[in-house]
Enzyme design. Sequence first.
Site, PDB file in Angstrom:
ATOM      1  N   HIS A  18      -3.869  -5.067   7.812  1.00 55.64           N
ATOM      2  CA  HIS A  18      -4.897  -5.911   7.113  1.00 55.64           C
ATOM      3  C   HIS A  18      -6.220  -5.384   6.982  1.00 55.64           C
ATOM      4  O   HIS A  18      -6.764  -5.506   5.875  1.00 55.64           O
ATOM      5  CB  HIS A  18      -4.952  -7.469   7.848  1.00 55.64           C
ATOM      6  CG  HIS A  18      -3.494  -8.035   8.148  1.00 55.64           C
ATOM      7  ND1 HIS A  18      -3.043  -8.225   9.335  1.00 55.64           N
ATOM      8  CD2 HIS A  18      -2.650  -8.683   7.275  1.00 55.64           C
ATOM      9  CE1 HIS A  18      -2.148  -9.104   9.158  1.00 55.64           C
ATOM     10  NE2 HIS A  18      -1.664  -9.272   7.903  1.00 55.64           N
ATOM     11  N   LYS A  42       4.826 -21.527  10.527  1.00 55.65           N
ATOM     12  CA  LYS A  42       5.132 -21.147  11.918  1.00 55.65           C
ATOM     13  C   LYS A  42       4.076 -21.346  12.939  1.00 55.65           C
ATOM     14  O   LYS A  42       2.810 -21.428  13.181  1.00 55.65           O
ATOM     15  CB  LYS A  42       5.544 -19.542  11.940  1.00 55.65           C
ATOM     16  CG  LYS A  42       5.926 -19.069  10.600  1.00 55.65           C
ATOM     17  CD  LYS A  42       5.872 -17.682  10.448  1.00 55.65           C
ATOM     18  CE  LYS A  42       4.679 -17.394   9.279  1.00 55.65           C
ATOM     19  NZ  LYS A  42       4.489 -16.176   8.766  1.00 55.65           N
ATOM     20  N   ARG A  91       3.960  -4.127   1.424  1.00 55.31           N
ATOM     21  CA  ARG A  91       4.766  -3.049   2.357  1.00 55.31           C
ATOM     22  C   ARG A  91       5.685  -2.607   1.705  1.00 55.31           C
ATOM     23  O   ARG A  91       5.512  -1.512   0.772  1.00 55.31           O
ATOM     24  CB  ARG A  91       4.717  -3.698   3.510  1.00 55.31           C
ATOM     25  CG  ARG A  91       3.801  -3.798   4.589  1.00 55.31           C
ATOM     26  CD  ARG A  91       4.087  -4.813   5.807  1.00 55.31           C
ATOM     27  NE  ARG A  91       4.598  -5.971   5.428  1.00 55.31           N
ATOM     28  CZ  ARG A  91       4.660  -6.923   6.334  1.00 55.31           C
ATOM     29  NH1 ARG A  91       4.655  -6.605   7.507  1.00 55.31           N
ATOM     30  NH2 ARG A  91       5.270  -8.011   6.028  1.00 55.31           N
TER      31      ARG A  91
END
Length: 160
Positions: A18, A42, A91
Amino acid sequence: MHNIAIYPGTFDPATNGHLDIIERAVPLFAQVIVAVTCDSSKPTLFSIQDRIQMIKDVTQNYSNVRVEEFSGLLVDYACKKEANVIIRGLRAVSDFEHEFQMASLNKRLNPKIETLFMMTHEDNFFLSSSAIKEIAALGGSLAGFVPNIIEERIKQRLSN
Ligand code: PNS
Protein backbone atom coordinates in the site's frame (compact mmCIF):
# COMPACT_ATOMS: atom_id res chain seq x y z
CA MET A 1 -1.96 19.98 -11.84
CA HIS A 2 -5.29 19.94 -10.00
CA ASN A 3 -6.14 16.26 -9.97
CA ILE A 4 -7.22 14.89 -6.64
CA ALA A 5 -6.93 11.13 -6.25
CA ILE A 6 -8.64 8.86 -3.77
CA TYR A 7 -6.82 5.71 -2.72
CA PRO A 8 -9.50 3.65 -0.96
CA GLY A 9 -9.24 0.45 1.02
CA THR A 10 -9.67 -1.38 4.29
CA PHE A 11 -5.98 -1.11 5.24
CA ASP A 12 -6.20 -3.64 8.09
CA PRO A 13 -3.31 -2.85 8.34
CA ALA A 14 -1.50 -0.95 5.56
CA THR A 15 1.41 -2.97 4.13
CA ASN A 16 4.56 -1.98 2.24
CA GLY A 17 2.54 -2.71 -0.91
CA HIS A 18 0.00 0.00 0.00
CA LEU A 19 2.78 2.42 0.93
CA ASP A 20 4.56 1.85 -2.35
CA ILE A 21 1.37 2.83 -4.23
CA ILE A 22 0.93 5.95 -2.07
CA GLU A 23 4.56 7.01 -2.58
CA ARG A 24 4.30 6.58 -6.34
CA ALA A 25 0.98 8.48 -6.46
CA VAL A 26 2.34 11.45 -4.47
CA PRO A 27 4.23 13.12 -7.38
CA LEU A 28 1.37 12.49 -9.82
CA PHE A 29 -1.46 14.30 -8.04
CA ALA A 30 -2.05 17.60 -6.30
CA GLN A 31 -3.59 15.66 -3.44
CA VAL A 32 -3.83 11.98 -2.55
CA ILE A 33 -6.59 11.11 -0.10
CA VAL A 34 -6.14 7.72 1.49
CA ALA A 35 -9.74 6.78 2.24
CA VAL A 36 -10.16 4.11 4.88
CA THR A 37 -13.52 2.36 4.85
CA CYS A 38 -15.40 2.01 8.10
CA ASP A 39 -18.02 -0.25 6.42
CA SER A 40 -15.82 -3.29 5.94
CA SER A 41 -17.88 -6.45 5.41
CA LYS A 42 -15.13 -8.50 7.06
CA PRO A 43 -14.28 -8.14 10.76
CA THR A 44 -11.12 -6.05 11.13
CA LEU A 45 -8.22 -6.55 13.54
CA PHE A 46 -7.82 -2.78 13.96
CA SER A 47 -10.43 -0.12 14.66
CA ILE A 48 -11.01 2.55 12.03
CA GLN A 49 -9.12 5.07 14.22
CA ASP A 50 -6.10 2.76 14.54
CA ARG A 51 -6.03 1.99 10.80
CA ILE A 52 -6.12 5.72 10.02
CA GLN A 53 -3.49 6.62 12.62
CA MET A 54 -1.04 3.99 11.34
CA ILE A 55 -1.26 5.35 7.79
CA LYS A 56 -0.90 8.93 9.08
CA ASP A 57 2.23 7.90 10.99
CA VAL A 58 3.92 6.39 7.96
CA THR A 59 2.89 9.11 5.46
CA GLN A 60 3.57 12.17 7.61
CA ASN A 61 6.44 13.31 5.37
CA TYR A 62 4.14 13.79 2.37
CA SER A 63 2.45 17.18 2.50
CA ASN A 64 -0.14 16.28 -0.17
CA VAL A 65 -1.36 13.08 1.51
CA ARG A 66 -4.46 13.14 3.69
CA VAL A 67 -5.90 10.14 5.48
CA GLU A 68 -9.63 10.04 6.13
CA GLU A 69 -12.45 7.71 7.04
CA PHE A 70 -15.22 7.09 4.53
CA SER A 71 -18.49 5.22 4.44
CA GLY A 72 -21.15 4.70 1.82
CA LEU A 73 -20.54 4.72 -1.90
CA LEU A 74 -16.97 5.42 -2.93
CA VAL A 75 -18.00 7.56 -5.92
CA ASP A 76 -20.18 9.75 -3.66
CA TYR A 77 -17.27 10.26 -1.31
CA ALA A 78 -14.96 11.02 -4.26
CA CYS A 79 -17.46 13.59 -5.55
CA LYS A 80 -17.68 15.26 -2.14
CA LYS A 81 -13.89 15.55 -2.14
CA GLU A 82 -13.89 16.86 -5.74
CA ALA A 83 -11.65 13.94 -6.69
CA ASN A 84 -11.62 12.75 -10.30
CA VAL A 85 -9.43 9.67 -9.90
CA ILE A 86 -9.69 6.47 -7.86
CA ILE A 87 -6.37 4.65 -7.51
CA ARG A 88 -6.22 0.89 -7.04
CA GLY A 89 -3.14 -1.30 -6.80
CA LEU A 90 -3.12 -4.45 -8.93
CA ARG A 91 -1.09 -7.40 -7.74
CA ALA A 92 -1.43 -10.51 -9.84
CA VAL A 93 -4.00 -11.97 -12.19
CA SER A 94 -6.20 -12.93 -9.22
CA ASP A 95 -6.98 -9.28 -8.39
CA PHE A 96 -8.17 -8.52 -11.89
CA GLU A 97 -11.73 -9.83 -11.94
CA HIS A 98 -12.81 -8.14 -8.72
CA GLU A 99 -11.05 -4.89 -9.61
CA PHE A 100 -12.52 -4.89 -13.11
CA GLN A 101 -16.00 -5.31 -11.63
CA MET A 102 -15.52 -2.50 -9.10
CA ALA A 103 -14.05 -0.12 -11.68
CA SER A 104 -16.90 -0.88 -14.12
CA LEU A 105 -19.58 -0.38 -11.46
CA ASN A 106 -18.00 2.86 -10.29
CA LYS A 107 -17.82 4.07 -13.90
CA ARG A 108 -21.55 3.38 -14.32
CA LEU A 109 -22.34 5.13 -11.06
CA ASN A 110 -20.27 8.18 -11.96
CA PRO A 111 -18.66 8.34 -15.44
CA LYS A 112 -16.69 11.46 -14.49
CA ILE A 113 -14.49 9.53 -12.07
CA GLU A 114 -11.68 7.47 -13.58
CA THR A 115 -10.20 4.39 -11.92
CA LEU A 116 -6.45 4.24 -12.37
CA PHE A 117 -4.62 0.97 -11.75
CA MET A 118 -1.04 0.93 -10.59
CA MET A 119 0.89 -2.32 -10.81
CA THR A 120 2.23 -3.33 -7.44
CA HIS A 121 6.02 -3.36 -7.30
CA GLU A 122 7.31 -6.89 -7.93
CA ASP A 123 8.73 -7.00 -4.39
CA ASN A 124 5.18 -6.73 -3.05
CA PHE A 125 3.26 -9.01 -5.42
CA PHE A 126 2.73 -11.58 -2.67
CA LEU A 127 1.75 -9.15 0.11
CA SER A 128 -1.74 -8.88 1.56
CA SER A 129 -3.04 -7.57 4.87
CA SER A 130 -4.57 -10.97 5.68
CA ALA A 131 -1.30 -12.83 5.04
CA ILE A 132 0.51 -10.30 7.25
CA LYS A 133 -1.93 -10.91 10.09
CA GLU A 134 -1.63 -14.68 9.74
CA ILE A 135 2.19 -14.57 9.78
CA ALA A 136 2.14 -12.30 12.84
CA ALA A 137 -0.38 -14.50 14.67
CA LEU A 138 1.88 -17.50 14.06
CA GLY A 139 4.94 -15.68 15.39
CA GLY A 140 6.70 -14.96 12.06
CA SER A 141 8.75 -11.86 11.29
CA LEU A 142 7.09 -9.07 9.31
CA ALA A 143 10.37 -7.41 8.35
CA GLY A 144 10.14 -6.10 4.79
CA PHE A 145 6.36 -6.60 4.70
CA VAL A 146 5.19 -3.64 6.80
CA PRO A 147 7.00 -0.61 8.30
CA ASN A 148 8.51 -1.30 11.76
CA ILE A 149 6.00 0.96 13.47
CA ILE A 150 3.12 -1.08 12.01
CA GLU A 151 4.80 -4.37 12.93
CA GLU A 152 4.97 -3.13 16.54
CA ARG A 153 1.25 -2.19 16.51
CA ILE A 154 0.29 -5.61 15.13
CA LYS A 155 2.28 -7.39 17.84
CA GLN A 156 0.73 -5.19 20.53
CA ARG A 157 -2.76 -5.78 19.18
CA LEU A 158 -2.30 -9.55 18.98
CA SER A 159 -0.90 -9.73 22.50
CA ASN A 160 -3.98 -7.96 23.96
O1 PNS B 1 -8.95 -2.88 0.54
P1 PNS B 1 -10.21 -3.40 -0.07
O2 PNS B 1 -10.94 -4.27 0.91
O3 PNS B 1 -9.96 -4.08 -1.37
O4 PNS B 1 -11.14 -2.10 -0.36
C1 PNS B 1 -12.41 -2.27 -0.95
C2 PNS B 1 -13.15 -0.91 -1.04
C3 PNS B 1 -13.28 -0.27 0.33
C4 PNS B 1 -12.38 0.02 -1.95
C5 PNS B 1 -14.55 -1.22 -1.67
O5 PNS B 1 -15.19 -2.17 -0.89
C6 PNS B 1 -15.43 0.02 -1.78
O6 PNS B 1 -15.25 0.81 -2.68
N1 PNS B 1 -16.41 0.17 -0.87
C7 PNS B 1 -17.34 1.27 -0.90
C8 PNS B 1 -18.73 0.82 -1.33
C9 PNS B 1 -18.95 1.05 -2.81
O7 PNS B 1 -18.75 2.13 -3.33
N2 PNS B 1 -19.42 0.00 -3.52
C10 PNS B 1 -19.74 0.07 -4.94
C11 PNS B 1 -18.58 -0.22 -5.87
S1 PNS B 1 -18.09 -1.90 -5.82
